[in-house]
Design a protein around this motif. Structure first.
Motif, mmCIF file in Angstrom:
data_model
loop_
_atom_site.group_PDB
_atom_site.id
_atom_site.type_symbol
_atom_site.label_atom_id
_atom_site.label_comp_id
_atom_site.label_asym_id
_atom_site.label_seq_id
_atom_site.Cartn_x
_atom_site.Cartn_y
_atom_site.Cartn_z
ATOM 1 N N GLY A 60 0.788 -1.221 0.000
ATOM 2 C CA GLY A 60 0.000 0.000 0.000
ATOM 3 C C GLY A 60 0.824 1.275 0.000
ATOM 4 O O GLY A 60 0.290 2.361 0.176
ATOM 5 N N ILE A 61 2.126 1.149 -0.221
ATOM 6 C CA ILE A 61 3.015 2.310 -0.222
ATOM 7 C C ILE A 61 3.489 2.580 -1.644
ATOM 8 O O ILE A 61 4.005 1.682 -2.316
ATOM 9 N N ALA A 62 3.301 3.824 -2.097
ATOM 10 C CA ALA A 62 3.778 4.219 -3.428
ATOM 11 C C ALA A 62 5.302 4.255 -3.403
ATOM 12 O O ALA A 62 5.915 4.783 -2.475
ATOM 13 N N MET A 63 5.907 3.662 -4.425
ATOM 14 C CA MET A 63 7.363 3.607 -4.544
ATOM 15 C C MET A 63 7.731 4.134 -5.925
ATOM 16 O O MET A 63 6.873 4.340 -6.767
ATOM 17 N N GLN A 64 9.030 4.301 -6.144
ATOM 18 C CA GLN A 64 9.484 4.647 -7.486
ATOM 19 C C GLN A 64 10.855 4.020 -7.722
ATOM 20 O O GLN A 64 11.704 3.999 -6.830
ATOM 21 N N ALA A 70 22.534 0.719 -20.352
ATOM 22 C CA ALA A 70 23.842 1.047 -20.903
ATOM 23 C C ALA A 70 24.231 -0.102 -21.831
ATOM 24 O O ALA A 70 24.661 -1.157 -21.374
ATOM 25 N N GLY A 71 23.987 0.097 -23.120
ATOM 26 C CA GLY A 71 24.214 -0.993 -24.075
ATOM 27 C C GLY A 71 23.241 -2.113 -23.786
ATOM 28 O O GLY A 71 22.037 -1.914 -23.740
ATOM 29 N N ASP A 72 23.776 -3.317 -23.528
ATOM 30 C CA ASP A 72 22.930 -4.463 -23.197
ATOM 31 C C ASP A 72 22.660 -4.580 -21.706
ATOM 32 O O ASP A 72 21.870 -5.404 -21.277
ATOM 33 N N GLU A 73 23.332 -3.762 -20.909
ATOM 34 C CA GLU A 73 23.184 -3.829 -19.454
ATOM 35 C C GLU A 73 22.007 -2.976 -18.979
ATOM 36 O O GLU A 73 21.855 -1.827 -19.379
ATOM 37 N N VAL A 74 21.172 -3.569 -18.129
ATOM 38 C CA VAL A 74 20.052 -2.864 -17.518
ATOM 39 C C VAL A 74 20.424 -2.626 -16.063
ATOM 40 O O VAL A 74 20.897 -3.523 -15.374
ATOM 41 N N ARG A 75 20.217 -1.379 -15.601
ATOM 42 C CA ARG A 75 20.518 -1.038 -14.211
ATOM 43 C C ARG A 75 19.268 -0.464 -13.567
ATOM 44 O O ARG A 75 18.487 0.235 -14.208
ATOM 45 N N LEU A 76 19.117 -0.759 -12.281
ATOM 46 C CA LEU A 76 17.885 -0.425 -11.576
ATOM 47 C C LEU A 76 18.211 0.047 -10.166
ATOM 48 O O LEU A 76 19.138 -0.456 -9.528
ATOM 49 N N ALA A 77 17.436 1.039 -9.684
ATOM 50 C CA ALA A 77 17.609 1.552 -8.322
ATOM 51 C C ALA A 77 16.277 2.056 -7.799
ATOM 52 O O ALA A 77 15.384 2.415 -8.563
ATOM 53 N N PHE A 78 16.168 2.079 -6.460
ATOM 54 C CA PHE A 78 15.019 2.713 -5.828
ATOM 55 C C PHE A 78 15.249 4.213 -5.874
ATOM 56 O O PHE A 78 16.342 4.691 -5.583
ATOM 57 N N ASN A 79 14.213 4.983 -6.215
ATOM 58 C CA ASN A 79 14.347 6.438 -6.295
ATOM 59 C C ASN A 79 14.168 7.064 -4.911
ATOM 60 O O ASN A 79 13.232 7.799 -4.644
ATOM 61 N N GLU A 146 10.100 -5.764 0.891
ATOM 62 C CA GLU A 146 11.188 -5.595 1.861
ATOM 63 C C GLU A 146 11.741 -4.168 1.860
ATOM 64 O O GLU A 146 12.390 -3.760 2.818
ATOM 65 N N ASN A 147 11.501 -3.411 0.803
ATOM 66 C CA ASN A 147 12.027 -2.046 0.705
ATOM 67 C C ASN A 147 10.951 -0.970 0.766
ATOM 68 O O ASN A 147 11.266 0.217 0.666
ATOM 69 N N ALA A 148 9.703 -1.364 0.955
ATOM 70 C CA ALA A 148 8.611 -0.395 1.004
ATOM 71 C C ALA A 148 8.806 0.615 2.137
ATOM 72 O O ALA A 148 8.458 1.792 1.995
ATOM 73 N N PHE A 149 9.419 0.192 3.246
ATOM 74 C CA PHE A 149 9.625 1.095 4.377
ATOM 75 C C PHE A 149 10.435 2.326 3.991
ATOM 76 O O PHE A 149 10.286 3.389 4.588
ATOM 77 N N ARG A 150 11.287 2.206 2.981
ATOM 78 C CA ARG A 150 12.126 3.331 2.536
ATOM 79 C C ARG A 150 11.277 4.482 1.986
ATOM 80 O O ARG A 150 11.733 5.607 1.890
ATOM 81 N N PHE A 151 10.040 4.184 1.607
ATOM 82 C CA PHE A 151 9.171 5.168 0.965
ATOM 83 C C PHE A 151 8.022 5.625 1.861
ATOM 84 O O PHE A 151 7.120 6.305 1.394
ATOM 85 N N LYS A 152 8.070 5.260 3.128
ATOM 86 C CA LYS A 152 6.969 5.584 4.037
ATOM 87 C C LYS A 152 6.696 7.085 4.084
ATOM 88 O O LYS A 152 5.550 7.508 4.067
ATOM 89 N N ASN A 153 7.717 7.922 4.120
ATOM 90 C CA ASN A 153 7.560 9.383 4.163
ATOM 91 C C ASN A 153 7.851 10.036 2.819
ATOM 92 O O ASN A 153 7.814 11.257 2.709
ATOM 93 N N TRP A 154 8.149 9.245 1.813
ATOM 94 C CA TRP A 154 8.601 9.709 0.502
ATOM 95 C C TRP A 154 7.561 10.612 -0.153
ATOM 96 O O TRP A 154 6.392 10.248 -0.248
ATOM 97 N N LYS A 155 7.993 11.780 -0.560
ATOM 98 C CA LYS A 155 7.148 12.771 -1.233
ATOM 99 C C LYS A 155 5.901 13.125 -0.420
ATOM 100 O O LYS A 155 4.885 13.506 -0.968
ATOM 101 N N GLN A 156 5.989 13.047 0.903
ATOM 102 C CA GLN A 156 4.888 13.432 1.773
ATOM 103 C C GLN A 156 5.055 14.887 2.197
ATOM 104 O O GLN A 156 4.789 15.259 3.326
ATOM 105 N N VAL A 157 5.525 15.706 1.294
ATOM 106 C CA VAL A 157 5.807 17.112 1.551
ATOM 107 C C VAL A 157 4.522 17.842 1.915
ATOM 108 O O VAL A 157 3.517 17.759 1.203
ATOM 109 N N GLY A 158 4.544 18.557 3.039
ATOM 110 C CA GLY A 158 3.410 19.385 3.433
ATOM 111 C C GLY A 158 2.238 18.622 4.022
ATOM 112 O O GLY A 158 1.165 19.179 4.181
ATOM 113 N N GLN A 159 2.412 17.361 4.331
ATOM 114 C CA GLN A 159 1.288 16.581 4.883
ATOM 115 C C GLN A 159 1.475 16.356 6.357
ATOM 116 O O GLN A 159 2.489 16.371 6.901
#
Length: 159
Positions: A60-64, A70-79, A146-159
């Motif tokens: 129930g937590i919005a993430m990004q 890079a060429g054939d390599e795909v790279r991924l990260a949590f925003n 397992e990483n949803a907790f990282r976004f608990k306050n994410w972009k909650q500006v002004g709330q």
């Protein structure tokens, strides 16, 4: 004339069906779609050297995610920032010229380090646990939950 009306109706119906299918695909392919069993998938043919921001949800937590290719390599990260995570402003925006900037501390870095071992400190959190099969990249559901907790306050500006 009735036969002509039927043909025109069928042609219009086929066009509408094609447009609906196309709209559905354009919504799900670039932004990915969470699958109940497999996790979150993205078509890697949509990825480029410019960062693409993908919006899954876990527990129930919005993430990004940030995805680059890079060429054939795909790279991924949590925003969210490794150093600033927990802050409502701990996300990165693309400034152009291969530069991302943390919206909390304003640190900048080149997109070429997204999803690499060099991405430490004020950088997005690298994701290494994903699979690529054919043109589909899949992030397991467990990685997201397992990483949803990282976004608990994410972009909650002004709330």
């Amino acid at each position: 004339i009735n036969a002509m009306k039927k043909i025109i109706f069928l042609i219009i119906a086929l066009i509408l069906i094609t447009l609906l299918v196309s709209a559905y695909r354009s919504e799900t392919v670039p932004s990915g779609r969470k699958h109940e069993t497999a996790g979150f998938t993205v078509d890697i043919t949509d990825l480029t050297e410019w960062p693409i921001f993908i919006d899954p949800e876990a527990d129930g937590i919005a993430m990004q995610l940030i995805a680059v290719r890079a060429g054939d390599e795909v790279r991924l990260a949590f925003n969210t920032c490794q150093a600033c995570q927990g802050s409502p402003w701990a996300w990165f925006e693309y400034l152009g010229d291969d530069v991302l900037q943390c919206q909390n501390c304003h640190q900048t870095f080149k997109t070429e380090i997204v999803g690499t071992e060099e991405a430490i400190g004020c950088c997005p959190i690298t994701i290494t646990d994903f699979n690529v099969e054919g043109n589909l990249l899949t992030v397991p559901e467990t990685v997201l939950t397992e990483n949803a907790f990282r976004f608990k306050n994410w972009k909650q500006v002004g709330q």
